[in-house]
Design an enzyme around this catalytic site. Structure first.
Site, PDB file in Angstrom:
ATOM      1  CG  ASP A 102      -1.983   1.058   1.229  1.00  0.00           C
ATOM      2  OD1 ASP A 102      -2.244   1.669   0.181  1.00  0.00           O
ATOM      3  OD2 ASP A 102      -2.572   1.271   2.301  1.00  0.00           O
ATOM      4  CB  THR A 131       0.316 -12.663   2.617  1.00  0.00           C
ATOM      5  OG1 THR A 131       0.911 -11.769   1.671  1.00  0.00           O
ATOM      6  CG2 THR A 131      -0.714 -13.546   1.930  1.00  0.00           C
TER       7      THR A 131
END
Length: 177
Positions: free
Chosen positions: A33, A117
């Site tokens: 991100d 993850t």
């Protein structure tokens, strides 16, 4: 239709859309991100501010700005809580909603990171199985997408995605891995 695995930086891929493993605010964070927001430039966060966040399992789309990708599809994966809180269904929804948005926005090529993850602690092998299974099912139903890439940050994640593809026993020629 093709589905393949690469090891590399998703922010460098020249595809129609890259998928961002975002948080609910859509305003940037750590991991992939943060890398996507840094590479896209400040215009990305400005557009994200207009989207009023995103719920877990859903997806929203923006322009790619300074990225080689035309679009960024932001999706919010589940935080792993042991698997009994609907995490697999929510993770599958992330992939499905992202693919639906890609098709709706005339994308033919899409790249995914390994959603949930990292700091969300989804077990990598289970996440790869959900990702590959969901994408394969979508591609069976919709022929719009010509290339779906699993852009894996490290060799372990890439190997797990390859193993998930192999486990599906996909028909030869339908997919490249």
């Amino acid at each position: 239709m093709r589905m393949r695995v690469i090891r590399g930086d998703i922010t460098k891929l020249a595809v129609d859309a890259i998928v961002n493993a975002a948080n609910t605010s859509l305003l940037g964070g750590g991991g992939v991100d943060g890398a996507i927001h840094r590479a896209a430039g400040p215009e990305l966060v400005q557009e994200c501010r207009t989207l009023n966040g995103c719920r877990v399992g859903e997806a929203k789309i923006t322009a790619g700005y300074r990225l080689p990708a035309r679009h960024v599809i932001h999706t919010v994966g589940p935080v792993w809580q042991g698997g009994g809180k609907g995490e697999p269904a929510l993770l599958a929804s992330c992939y499905r909603r992202s693919l639906e948005l890609a098709v709706t926005n005339d994308c033919r090529t899409v790249a995914f990171p390994a959603i949930s993850t990292g700091v969300y602690r989804y077990p990598k092998f289970e996440a790869a199985r959900v990702a590959v299974g969901t994408v394969a099912s979508f591609l069976d139903e919709d022929s719009t997408l010509s290339d779906v890439v699993f852009a894996c940050f490290d060799e372990e994640t890439a190997a797990l995605h390859h193993a998930a593809i192999d486990a599906l026993r996909l028909s030869s020629g339908a997919f490249d891995d």
